[in-house]
Design an enzyme around this catalytic site. Structure first.
Site, mmCIF file in Angstrom:
data_model
loop_
_atom_site.group_PDB
_atom_site.id
_atom_site.type_symbol
_atom_site.label_atom_id
_atom_site.label_comp_id
_atom_site.label_asym_id
_atom_site.label_seq_id
_atom_site.Cartn_x
_atom_site.Cartn_y
_atom_site.Cartn_z
ATOM 1 N N LYS A 32 0.992 -0.929 -0.090
ATOM 2 C CA LYS A 32 -0.432 -0.056 0.092
ATOM 3 C C LYS A 32 0.998 1.816 -0.108
ATOM 4 C CE LYS A 32 -1.975 -1.078 3.807
ATOM 5 N NZ LYS A 32 -1.593 -2.598 3.872
ATOM 6 N N THR A 33 1.925 1.131 1.059
ATOM 7 C CA THR A 33 2.181 2.884 0.584
ATOM 8 C C THR A 33 3.420 2.359 -0.513
ATOM 9 O OG1 THR A 33 2.984 2.298 3.593
ATOM 10 C CG2 THR A 33 4.920 3.443 2.350
ATOM 11 N N ASP A 224 -1.862 7.575 4.034
ATOM 12 C CA ASP A 224 -1.212 6.008 4.264
ATOM 13 C C ASP A 224 -2.313 6.312 5.606
ATOM 14 O OD1 ASP A 224 -0.135 3.777 4.636
ATOM 15 O OD2 ASP A 224 1.565 4.187 3.950
ATOM 16 N N GLU A 225 -2.235 5.741 5.486
ATOM 17 C CA GLU A 225 -2.960 4.392 7.174
ATOM 18 C C GLU A 225 -3.851 4.957 7.322
ATOM 19 O OE1 GLU A 225 -1.098 2.106 9.076
ATOM 20 O OE2 GLU A 225 0.860 1.975 8.097
ATOM 21 N N GLN A 255 -5.434 -3.362 10.391
ATOM 22 C CA GLN A 255 -4.441 -2.858 11.507
ATOM 23 C C GLN A 255 -4.935 -1.296 12.482
ATOM 24 O OE1 GLN A 255 -0.581 -2.748 9.657
ATOM 25 N NE2 GLN A 255 -1.656 -3.608 7.558
ATOM 26 N N ARG A 613 4.529 -7.050 11.096
ATOM 27 C CA ARG A 613 6.487 -6.440 10.770
ATOM 28 C C ARG A 613 7.656 -7.629 10.281
ATOM 29 N NH1 ARG A 613 4.457 -3.294 9.238
ATOM 30 N NH2 ARG A 613 1.649 -4.285 9.265
HETATM 31 N N1 LIG Z 1 5.533 -5.199 -6.349
HETATM 32 C C1 LIG Z 1 6.914 -5.430 -5.691
HETATM 33 N N2 LIG Z 1 7.954 -5.967 -5.935
HETATM 34 C C2 LIG Z 1 8.715 -5.727 -4.792
HETATM 35 N N3 LIG Z 1 8.642 -5.794 -3.655
HETATM 36 C C3 LIG Z 1 6.876 -5.100 -3.093
HETATM 37 C C4 LIG Z 1 6.327 -5.063 -4.106
HETATM 38 N N4 LIG Z 1 5.570 -4.442 -3.175
HETATM 39 C C5 LIG Z 1 5.426 -4.072 -2.282
HETATM 40 N N5 LIG Z 1 7.083 -4.725 -1.694
HETATM 41 C C6 LIG Z 1 7.949 -4.751 -0.808
HETATM 42 O O1 LIG Z 1 7.505 -5.072 0.374
HETATM 43 C C7 LIG Z 1 7.270 -4.300 1.093
HETATM 44 C C8 LIG Z 1 5.995 -4.276 2.291
HETATM 45 O O2 LIG Z 1 5.433 -3.720 0.711
HETATM 46 P P1 LIG Z 1 4.756 -1.706 2.062
HETATM 47 O O3 LIG Z 1 5.297 -1.683 2.879
HETATM 48 O O4 LIG Z 1 4.430 -0.960 1.041
HETATM 49 O O5 LIG Z 1 3.815 -2.173 2.332
HETATM 50 P P2 LIG Z 1 2.200 -1.572 3.418
HETATM 51 O O6 LIG Z 1 1.072 -2.496 2.262
HETATM 52 O O7 LIG Z 1 1.894 -0.711 2.669
HETATM 53 O O8 LIG Z 1 2.475 -2.848 4.327
HETATM 54 P P3 LIG Z 1 1.696 -1.594 5.891
HETATM 55 O O9 LIG Z 1 0.494 -2.874 6.258
HETATM 56 O O10 LIG Z 1 2.558 -2.650 6.894
HETATM 57 O O11 LIG Z 1 1.701 -0.499 5.991
HETATM 58 C C9 LIG Z 1 8.386 -3.574 1.373
HETATM 59 O O12 LIG Z 1 9.746 -3.402 1.179
HETATM 60 C C10 LIG Z 1 8.371 -3.279 -0.186
HETATM 61 O O13 LIG Z 1 9.174 -2.713 -1.409
HETATM 62 MG MG LIG Z 2 2.148 0.641 4.604
#
Ligand SMILES: Nc1ncnc2c1ncn2[C@@H]1O[C@H](COP(=O)(O)OP(=O)(O)OP(=O)(O)O)[C@@H](O)[C@H]1O
Ligand SMILES: [Mg+2]
Length: 781
Positions: A32-33, A224-225, A255, A613
C-alpha cells in the site's frame, strides 16, 4: 515510466489512477505504501505540479523516506516541493501562515502532552477539585477525545449525554475544566496537539476563502494508514478534497489500532458513502513476509468478527515456523531474546538493525535493555524519555518559546526562576492571581505588576524586570537572527550554560553535552533549511521540534542498532527478525481491554500488526512470572498464542524443565564470552536446548512423548523442584503461601507466593525477597 514495472498488476493499476477518488484496502505488507509512493511519482510524471500534492503519513520519518524514494525515481528537485508529513506537522504549518484568521500569534506555541497536563493540574488545583478523582490523565484523555470529535467546550457543557456521563462518573466539573483549559491555552497563545486539527477544522469551516485557497493548492491528496484517522482528520481531508475529489486513501481495517485515541474505522466504510463513484483497489500479494508468517497472521485475524474479508498470500518461501518461547521470568525473557539475537547475528550474518523487539507497554523494555547491555548489543529505544523530553532540553526550549511567544504560560513558569534568580513561588502565585483576575497573561502581569494589583518588594521587582528585559532583548532578535546564533546567545545569556557547566557530576556533564547536542541540531537545521531568500529563525525550529516524534529523531549512529518499540509505534515498519515479547494474559491482551469484544478485537489487530512486521522470522515469548507494579505476579500465556493455527508454530521451547541457570538473575553472567574470549562458553540457548532435549528423552523413557501441542497451563513446578532439592534445609513442598519461615540472614518471614521453584517471602526486617527454594536455607516454622 520504467519504475511502474516494479509493481504487480493490481498495484500498477492503483498507482496509475490519475483522477477521482480511490481507495486501496489491503492486508499488511501488500504494498500500500509502495503504491502511494509510486502514484505520486506517476502523477508528477503526468504533469501534476508537486506543489499541488499533499501526502499525509503516519510519521515524519515515513514522509522523509517516501520523499527520498520519489527523488530517486523522478529527481530531487521535484520531490522537494511535495507537501508531505503527518497531519499535525502539515496543519501546524498552515495554521502558522493563517494565524491572523484565528486570533493566534504567528509564533503560537505548541504545547506538548507534558505542558497540557501541567496546565490541567494547575486548573484542577485552582478550582479546588479533588485531584484523585480528577486525575490529569483522565481529564486530558476526555478533553482530547472531545476535541477529536470536534466538540467545543461550549458544546460539551450543553451536551446532555456527555454531562450525564461525567456526572455518573462523579466528575461533574469536567466541562468546566475543559472550558477553562481552552481559555488558558488561548490566552497563552498555545495550541495542544489536538487543537492543531480542531482549529484547522474551524479555520476551514469559518473561512471559505482560506478553504478555497487550500482546495486549489492541494488538488491531489493522498493519505497513508487511513484506518487510523480520527473524525477531526477525516473532516479536514473531506473539506480539502471536496472541490477536486482527487483523493487517494490506503489502509487496512485489520490494522486499526488507535481507537483509544479516537481513530474511527468507520472512515473506511464511509468512503463509499462520501464518494459513491470511487474506485476500489485490492492488493492481495504480500511481499514482506514468509508464507508461514502470512498464514499465521491470517489465522490470527480470522478470529475477529468485524473485518473486511481479504485473501492475503505470498510467493515468498515457506520459512521457519513461529517459535514460541516460555521463560520463567521477565529477566530471563530478556536474556533469551538478547542471546538469541547474539547467536542469530553470527549464524545468519545479520546486522543489528535487522532485529526488532516489540512489546505492548513501554515498561517491558527494561528487562530487554538490561540483557542487551550485558551482551554489548547496541539498541535504540523508541518511546522512552526522548531527547526532547529531558529537563535541560525542555528548559532551554522554554526560553526559545517564551522569546517567540511571551504569552506562553507554561514556558514562563518553567524558566522565570531557572537558573535561580530569586523569583520565588510566592511571587509567581501573586502574578498568577493578578493575571487571572484580569484575564491577562502571566507575562503581562510580570512586565507591569503594579497595574495588575501585584505588590512586590523592590528587590523582587528589580529581578523580575531584569528577567523581562532579557527576554525582550531575545524577542527583538527573533526575525533577523539565524536560529543557531540566537539559540547560542540565549544559552549563554540566560545562565543555562554556566549552570550546567558548573555541575561536574556525570549526570551534570551529560546534561551539558545534551545542550550542546541540541545546539548542534539547531545548527544543522539552520544550514539545511536556509535558502538565499530566507534565513531560518528560531520560531521555524520550534515548530519543527514540537512535532518531532522519536522515530523522526534518528541519528546516523542509531541506524545499525536493534530496535525496541511498542507495537503501536511499529505500524508500517518491517524487520527481518521480530521478537514479540510478553505474550501473557492481562499484559497482551491488556487487562484493560478484555471486557468487551470490540476492545479485544482491537488488541487482536495489534497482535496482527506485530506479527506482520516480520519478514523472515517471528518469535513469540512469554514469562510465567513477572514483576508488575512492584509485585511479582504469575502469568498465563496469552490466548493469542493459542489462536494461531498450530501448524505454524514451533513450541519446542515451551516445555523445558527447570535448570540451575534459571535460578537467580545474577548467577549467570554473559560478560565472558562477549569479551572476545577464544573459548565460547555455553550460551543460555545452548543450555536451554540441552535441557529441552533432556526433557524429551526423559519423557520418552517413561513412555510419554513430549507433547506436540504446547502446554499452556501454568507449570506446576513445585513437585519437580522437590524432586531435585538437596541443598535446602527443608522439604520445599511445605513452603506454601501463608506459612512462616526462618532464613539464615533475613530472619523470620512470611511466604507470599511460590512459583517455579522461587518463593516470594516478606521479611519484616528486610522487606520482600525472592528466594530460590533449591538453595535458600529456609526453615518452616
Ligand atoms: N511489487 C513489489 N515488488 C517488490 N517488492 C514489493 C512489491 N510490493 C511491495 N514490495 C515490498 O514489500 C514490502 C511491503 O510493502 P509496503 O510497506 O508498501 O506494504 P504495506 O501494505 O504498506 O504494509 P503495511 O500494511 O504494513 O503498512 C516493502 O518492503 C515493499 O518494498
Ligand atoms: Mg504501509
Amino acid at each position: 515510466m520504467e519504475y511502474l514495472k516494479e509493481l504487480n498488476d493490481p498495484q500498477r493499476a492503483a498507482a496509475s489512477h490519475l483522477e477521482g477518488p480511490m481507495m486501496v484496502i489491503a492486508g499488511a505488507g501488500s504494498g500500500k505504501t509502495r503504491v502511494l509512493t509510486y502514484r505520486i511519482a506517476h502523477l508528477i510524471d503526468n504533469g501534476v505540479d508537486p506543489f499541488n500534492i499533499l501526502a499525509l503519513t503516519f510519521t515524519n520519518k515515513a514522509a522523509k523516506e517516501m520523499k527520498e524514494r520519489i527523488a530517486n525515481m523522478i529527481g530531487g528537485h521535484e520531490a522537494r516541493n511535495i507537501w508531505m508529513g503527518t497531519f499535525h506537522s502539515i496543519f501546524a504549518r498552515i495554521l502558522r501562515s493563517e494565524y491572523d484568521k484565528i486570533g493566534y500569534p504567528s509564533n503560537f506555541t505548541i504545547y506538548d502532552t507534558q505542558d497540557s497536563k501541567s496546565l490541567l493540574k494547575t486548573i484542577i488545583k485552582e478550582m479546588g477539585l479533588d485531584d484523585k478523582l480528577y486525575k490529569t490523565n483522565i481529564v486530558y484523555g476526555r478533553i482530547s477525545s472531545a476535541k477529536n470529535n470536534l466538540i467545543s467546550p461550549q458544546a460539551y457543557l450543553k451536551n446532555v449525554e456527555i454531562v450525564s456521563e461525567d456526572q455518573s462518573n462523579a466528575r461533574p466539573k469536567m466541562g468546566d475544566i475543559y472550558l477553562e483549559y481552552a481559555k488558558r491555552c488561548y490566552r497563552a497563545g498555545a495550541m495542544d496537539f489536538d487543537d492543531l486539527l480542531f482549529i484547522t477544522n474551524v479555520l476551514l469551516k469559518k473561512h471559505p476563502d482560506v478553504l478555497l485557497k487550500y482546495q486549489e493548492k492541494f488538488k491531489y491528496i493522498l493519505v497513508d494508514e487511513y484506518q487510523d484517522t480520527n473524525y477531526s482528520q477525516y473532516l479536514i481531508v473531506k473539506r480539502l478534497a471536496a472541490r477536486y475529489e482527487n483523493l487517494c486513501v490506503v489502509g487496512d481495517d485489520a490494522q486499526s489500532i488507535y481507537a483509544f485515541r479516537g481513530a474511527n474505522i468507520q472512515n473506511i466504510l464511509n468512503f463509499k458513502r462520501d464518494y459513491p463513484d470511487y474506485k476500489l483497489y485490492k492488493l492481495e500479494q504480500n511481499y514482506r513476509s514468509t508464507q508461514t508468517i502470512v498464514d499465521a497472521a491470517n489465522s490470527i485475524i480470522d478470529n475477529n468478527r468485524d473485518q473486511i474479508k481479504k485473501d492475503v498470500w505470498t510467493s515468498n518461501p515457506e520459512g521457519d515456523k513461529i517459535r514460541v518461547v516460555r521463560t520463567y521470568s521477565d529477566n530471563e525473557e530478556g536474556k533469551f531474546v538478547a542471546n538469541d539475537i547474539f547467536e542469530s547475528k553470527n549464524n545468519l550474518q545479520a546486522s543489528d538493525n535487522d532485529f526488532a523487539i516489540l512489546y505492548r507497554t513501554n515498561a517491558q523494555s527494561r528487562s530487554m535493555e538490561e540483557a542487551l547491555r550485558k551482551l554489548n548489543i547496541p539498541y535504540k529505544i523508541y518511546g522512552g524519555l526522548s531527547f526532547y523530553q529531558r529537563k535541560e532540553i525542555k528548559d532551554l526550549l522554554a526560553y526559545f518559546r517564551l522569546a517567540a511567544n511571551p504569552k506562553d504560560e507554561e514556558a514562563f513558569k518553567r524558566i522565570v526562576n531557572y537558573p535561580k534568580r530569586g523569583i520565588g513561588n510566592t511571587t509567581i502565585d501573586k502574578l498568577t492571581i493578578g493575571a487571572n483576575n484580569a484575564g491577562a497573561s502571566l507575562w503581562n502581569a510580570a512586565c507591569n505588576p503594579a497595574e495588575f494589583g501585584v505588590q512586590l518588594s523592590s528587590g523582587v521587582f528589580n529581578k523580575l524586570q531584569q528577567f523581562t528585559l532579557m527576554m525582550k532583548s531575545f524577542a527583538s532578535k527573533l526575525d533577523n537572527t539565524k536560529a543557531f546564533e540566537l539559540a547560542d546567545e540565549i544559552a549563554k545569556v540566560s545562565g543555562i550554560y554556566k549552570e550546567l557547566y558548573a555541575d561536574k557530576t556525570p549526570e551534570g556533564v551529560a546534561r551539558y553535552e545534551n545542550i550542546q547536542e541540541l545546539l548542534n541540531g539547531i545548527q544543522e537545521f539552520t544550514d539545511n533549511e536556509s535558502t538565499d531568500e530566507k534565513i531560518v529563525t528560531l520560531p521555524d525550529f520550534l515548530i519543527d521540534v514540537a512535532l518531532l516524534t522519536d522515530a523522526d529523531n534518528e541519528s546516523e549512529e542509531d541506524k545499525d542498532k536493534v530496535t525496541l518499540m511498542t507495537i503501536h509505534s511499529a505500524k508500517g515498519l518491517e524487520f527481518p527478525y521480530v521478537y514479540i515479547v510478553g505474550l501473557e494474559e492481562n499484559l497482551f491482551p491488556s487487562q484493560l481491554s478484555i471486557s468487551t469484544r470490540s476492545e479485544l478485537e482491537e488488541e487482536r489487530r495489534l497482535f496482527y500488526v506485530a506479527v506482520t512486521r516480520a519478514e523472515k522470522k517471528c518469535t513469540l515469548s512469554y514469562a510465567t512470572s513477572r514483576y508488575r507494579w512492584g509485585q511479582l505476579s504469575q502469568c498465563e500465556p496469552s490466548r493469542f498464542i493459542e489462536e494461531i493455527d498450530s501448524r505454524f508454530l514451533d513450541t519446542s521451547l515451551t516445555n523445558q524443565e527447570k535448570s540451575p541457570m534459571h535460578l537467580g538473575d545474577d548467577d549467570f553472567d554473559f560478560g565472558g564470552f562477549n569479551g572476545g574470549q577464544k573459548k565460547k562458553q555455553p550460551t543460555y540457548l545452548d543450555k536451554y536446548k540441552n535441557q529441552s532435549q533432556k526433557y524429551s528423552k526423559k519423557s520418552s523413557s517413561t513412555g510419554t512423548s513430549a507433547p506436540s501441542k504446547p502446554n499452556f497451563g501454568v507449570p506446576k513446578n513445585l513437585k519437580k523442584v522437590s524432586g531435585t532439592t538437596k541443598a535446602a534445609k527443608v522439604d520445599v513442598s511445605k513452603v506454601i503461601p501463608g506459612v512462616q519461615v526462618m532464613h539464615d540472614r533475613f530472619g523470620k518471614g512470611k511466604v507470599l507466593t511460590v512459583e517455579d521453584g522461587k518463593a516470594t517471602v516478606f521479611f519484616p526486617s528486610h522487606g520482600q525477597k525472592q528466594l530460590l527454594l533449591q538453595f535458600a536455607k529456609l526453615e518452616v516454622l
